[in-house]
Design a protein around this motif. Structure first.
Motif, PDB file in Angstrom:
ATOM      1  N   VAL A 128      91.106  12.985  16.980  1.00  0.00           N
ATOM      2  CA  VAL A 128      89.907  13.777  17.231  1.00  0.00           C
ATOM      3  C   VAL A 128      90.198  15.263  17.032  1.00  0.00           C
ATOM      4  CG1 VAL A 128      88.886  12.121  18.842  1.00  0.00           C
ATOM      5  CG2 VAL A 128      90.459  13.864  19.705  1.00  0.00           C
ATOM      6  N   ALA A 129      89.182  15.970  16.570  1.00  0.00           N
ATOM      7  CA  ALA A 129      89.231  17.430  16.508  1.00  0.00           C
ATOM      8  C   ALA A 129      88.255  17.944  17.554  1.00  0.00           C
ATOM      9  CB  ALA A 129      88.826  17.921  15.115  1.00  0.00           C
ATOM     10  N   TYR A 130      88.596  19.059  18.196  1.00  0.00           N
ATOM     11  CA  TYR A 130      87.735  19.590  19.261  1.00  0.00           C
ATOM     12  C   TYR A 130      88.005  21.070  19.448  1.00  0.00           C
ATOM     13  CZ  TYR A 130      92.034  18.874  21.987  1.00  0.00           C
ATOM     14  OH  TYR A 130      93.330  18.893  22.429  1.00  0.00           O
ATOM     15  N   ALA A 131      87.274  21.699  20.363  1.00  0.00           N
ATOM     16  CA  ALA A 131      87.378  23.148  20.616  1.00  0.00           C
ATOM     17  C   ALA A 131      87.111  23.915  19.312  1.00  0.00           C
ATOM     18  CB  ALA A 131      88.732  23.504  21.214  1.00  0.00           C
ATOM     19  N   LEU A 136      88.064  11.972  13.690  1.00  0.00           N
ATOM     20  CA  LEU A 136      88.501  12.187  12.317  1.00  0.00           C
ATOM     21  C   LEU A 136      89.036  10.910  11.666  1.00  0.00           C
ATOM     22  CD1 LEU A 136      90.497  15.529  12.747  1.00  0.00           C
ATOM     23  CD2 LEU A 136      88.111  15.250  12.034  1.00  0.00           C
ATOM     24  N   ASP A 137      89.646  10.045  12.479  1.00  0.00           N
ATOM     25  CA  ASP A 137      90.260   8.849  11.908  1.00  0.00           C
ATOM     26  C   ASP A 137      90.420   7.797  13.002  1.00  0.00           C
ATOM     27  OD1 ASP A 137      91.382   7.197  10.052  1.00  0.00           O
ATOM     28  OD2 ASP A 137      93.289   8.266   9.894  1.00  0.00           O
ATOM     29  N   VAL A 138      90.378   6.524  12.616  1.00  0.00           N
ATOM     30  CA  VAL A 138      90.595   5.398  13.519  1.00  0.00           C
ATOM     31  C   VAL A 138      91.597   4.458  12.851  1.00  0.00           C
ATOM     32  CG1 VAL A 138      89.559   3.483  14.779  1.00  0.00           C
ATOM     33  CG2 VAL A 138      88.229   5.567  14.380  1.00  0.00           C
ATOM     34  N   LEU A 139      92.667   4.138  13.547  1.00  0.00           N
ATOM     35  CA  LEU A 139      93.699   3.294  12.961  1.00  0.00           C
ATOM     36  C   LEU A 139      93.310   1.810  13.003  1.00  0.00           C
ATOM     37  CD1 LEU A 139      97.035   4.822  14.324  1.00  0.00           C
ATOM     38  CD2 LEU A 139      95.883   5.273  12.143  1.00  0.00           C
ATOM     39  N   ASP A 190      83.963   1.277  21.342  1.00  0.00           N
ATOM     40  CA  ASP A 190      84.825   1.475  20.192  1.00  0.00           C
ATOM     41  C   ASP A 190      84.392   2.786  19.527  1.00  0.00           C
ATOM     42  OD1 ASP A 190      82.380   0.714  19.209  1.00  0.00           O
ATOM     43  OD2 ASP A 190      83.127  -0.916  17.967  1.00  0.00           O
ATOM     44  N   PHE A 191      85.207   3.270  18.641  1.00  0.00           N
ATOM     45  CA  PHE A 191      84.889   4.539  17.993  1.00  0.00           C
ATOM     46  C   PHE A 191      84.995   4.407  16.486  1.00  0.00           C
ATOM     47  CE2 PHE A 191      86.288   5.631  22.267  1.00  0.00           C
ATOM     48  CZ  PHE A 191      85.280   6.499  22.673  1.00  0.00           C
ATOM     49  N   GLU A 192      84.179   5.163  15.788  1.00  0.00           N
ATOM     50  CA  GLU A 192      84.181   5.180  14.333  1.00  0.00           C
ATOM     51  C   GLU A 192      84.311   6.620  13.849  1.00  0.00           C
ATOM     52  OE1 GLU A 192      80.579   3.340  13.073  1.00  0.00           O
ATOM     53  OE2 GLU A 192      81.159   1.327  13.761  1.00  0.00           O
ATOM     54  N   LYS A 193      84.754   6.767  12.617  1.00  0.00           N
ATOM     55  CA  LYS A 193      84.892   8.086  12.028  1.00  0.00           C
ATOM     56  C   LYS A 193      83.557   8.826  12.089  1.00  0.00           C
ATOM     57  CE  LYS A 193      86.506  10.478   7.869  1.00  0.00           C
ATOM     58  NZ  LYS A 193      87.037  10.316   6.483  1.00  0.00           N
ATOM     59  N   ASP A 194      83.631  10.106  12.451  1.00  0.00           N
ATOM     60  CA  ASP A 194      82.483  11.018  12.563  1.00  0.00           C
ATOM     61  C   ASP A 194      81.683  10.848  13.853  1.00  0.00           C
ATOM     62  OD1 ASP A 194      83.065  12.197  10.076  1.00  0.00           O
ATOM     63  OD2 ASP A 194      81.890  10.689   9.003  1.00  0.00           O
ATOM     64  N   ASP A 195      82.112   9.943  14.752  1.00  0.00           N
ATOM     65  CA  ASP A 195      81.441   9.847  16.056  1.00  0.00           C
ATOM     66  C   ASP A 195      81.595  11.159  16.826  1.00  0.00           C
ATOM     67  OD1 ASP A 195      80.498   7.286  15.824  1.00  0.00           O
ATOM     68  OD2 ASP A 195      82.016   6.361  17.115  1.00  0.00           O
ATOM     69  N   ALA A 196      80.533  11.584  17.489  1.00  0.00           N
ATOM     70  CA  ALA A 196      80.600  12.743  18.378  1.00  0.00           C
ATOM     71  C   ALA A 196      81.207  12.302  19.702  1.00  0.00           C
ATOM     72  CB  ALA A 196      79.213  13.330  18.603  1.00  0.00           C
ATOM     73  N   VAL A 197      82.180  13.054  20.195  1.00  0.00           N
ATOM     74  CA  VAL A 197      82.869  12.681  21.422  1.00  0.00           C
ATOM     75  C   VAL A 197      83.152  13.905  22.288  1.00  0.00           C
ATOM     76  CG1 VAL A 197      83.978  10.610  20.505  1.00  0.00           C
ATOM     77  CG2 VAL A 197      85.093  12.828  20.216  1.00  0.00           C
ATOM     78  N   SER A 198      83.353  13.637  23.570  1.00  0.00           N
ATOM     79  CA  SER A 198      83.831  14.644  24.504  1.00  0.00           C
ATOM     80  C   SER A 198      85.301  14.363  24.756  1.00  0.00           C
ATOM     81  CB  SER A 198      83.038  14.582  25.813  1.00  0.00           C
ATOM     82  OG  SER A 198      83.478  15.563  26.725  1.00  0.00           O
ATOM     83  N   VAL A 199      86.132  15.395  24.633  1.00  0.00           N
ATOM     84  CA  VAL A 199      87.585  15.237  24.709  1.00  0.00           C
ATOM     85  C   VAL A 199      88.136  16.016  25.902  1.00  0.00           C
ATOM     86  CG1 VAL A 199      89.762  15.527  23.478  1.00  0.00           C
ATOM     87  CG2 VAL A 199      87.666  15.049  22.195  1.00  0.00           C
ATOM     88  N   PHE A 200      89.024  15.390  26.666  1.00  0.00           N
ATOM     89  CA  PHE A 200      89.658  16.115  27.761  1.00  0.00           C
ATOM     90  C   PHE A 200      90.811  16.944  27.199  1.00  0.00           C
ATOM     91  CE2 PHE A 200      92.577  16.749  31.328  1.00  0.00           C
ATOM     92  CZ  PHE A 200      91.694  17.321  32.230  1.00  0.00           C
TER      93      PHE A 200
END
Length: 204
Positions: free
Chosen positions: A121-124, A100-103, A76-86
Motif C-alpha cells: 500500500v501507498a499512503y500519506a 498497489l499490489d496483491v501477492l 480481501d483486497f484488490e489493486k487500486d482499492d482505497a484503504v486506511s493504513v495505520f
C-alpha cells in the motif's frame, strides 16, 4: 468461523441475500459481548452476534454466531482499492491509502518474505509505502467504503426500508445461507429493494 474472530471496525465481505452476491465494502460496527435485545428491543441476538454495514453503507444487518461462516468473511483486497493504513511512525490511521499490489502466492519482495494475499500500500499522499501480510490486516489495514456525508443522509432515510427487506428475505430462507448457493430475493423483497435503490438514486 469461530466466535470472537471479528471485532468492531474490521473490514469484511458480506453476503447480500437480496442481491445474491458478496459485497466487498462491509465493516463490522458492533459485536455483542452477551445476549441482548437490539434494534430498539425488537430483535434478540446471542453473544458473539455481529452487526455489519455494507453496500456503500446503505445496508445493515445483525448476524448471529451460527451464521457468521455463511454470511461474512474477512475482507480481501484488490489493486487500486482505497484503504486506511495505520502509520506506526505517526501513531494514527491515514485514510488516503491505495493498494498497489496483491501477492497471488508467497514471494520474496523488497527484501521481505511475504505470504499469499499480502498487499503493498501507498499512503500519506504517496510518500510512504509498505507491505502488509494478511495476519496484520486487522491492526494495520481497513477497507474504505465508497460513501460521502450526503450518502449518509440518504442512508438515514432508506436504511430501515432495506434492512426490513433483507430481514424478511432472511426469515423466508431460514436465516442460513452458503456462499456457493446464494439464494435470490423473493419477488416481493426484490421489489422493496428496487424501490429503495431508486429512492436513493433519486436523492443522490
Amino acid at each position: 468461523m469461530a466466535e470472537g474472530r471479528f471485532g468492531v471496525g474490521d473490514p469484511v465481505n458480506v453476503l447480500s441475500r437480496a442481491k445474491g452476491r458478496w459485497m466487498r465494502d462491509g465493516v463490522v460496527v458492533s459485536v455483542l459481548a452477551e445476549d441482548a435485545f437490539v434494534e430498539d428491543g425488537t430483535l434478540r441476538m446471542p453473544a458473539g452476534a455481529c452487526k455489519v454495514q455494507y453496500d456503500r453503507n446503505r445496508c445493515a444487518k445483525w448476524i448471529p454466531p451460527i451464521s457468521l461462516e455463511a454470511e461474512i468473511r474477512p475482507a480481501d483486497f484488490e489493486k487500486d482499492d482505497a484503504v486506511s493504513v495505520f502509520c506506526r511512525s505517526m501513531g494514527r490511521w491515514v485514510a488516503d491509502g491505495v493498494v498497489l499490489d496483491v501477492l497471488p502466492g508467497p514471494e520474496f519482495v523488497d527484501g521481505l518474505d511475504m505470504p499469499a494475499g499480502a498487499v503493498k500500500v501507498a499512503y500519506a499522499t504517496g510518500k510512504n509505502a509498505k507491505w502488509i501480510p494478511p495476519m496484520m490486516f486487522r491492526d494495520e489495514l481497513h477497507a474504505l467504503r465508497a460513501w460521502t456525508p450526503e450518502d449518509g443522509d440518504v442512508q438515514a432515510v432508506m436504511s430501515p426500508v432495506r434492512e426490513v427487506a433483507e430481514a424478511t428475505q432472511d426469515a423466508l430462507e431460514g436465516f442460513v445461507s452458503t456462499p456457493s448457493a446464494a439464494p435470490a430475493a423473493s419477488p416481493a423483497v426484490a421489489a422493496v429493494l428496487a424501490a429503495a435503490d431508486a429512492a436513493v438514486d433519486a436523492l443522490a
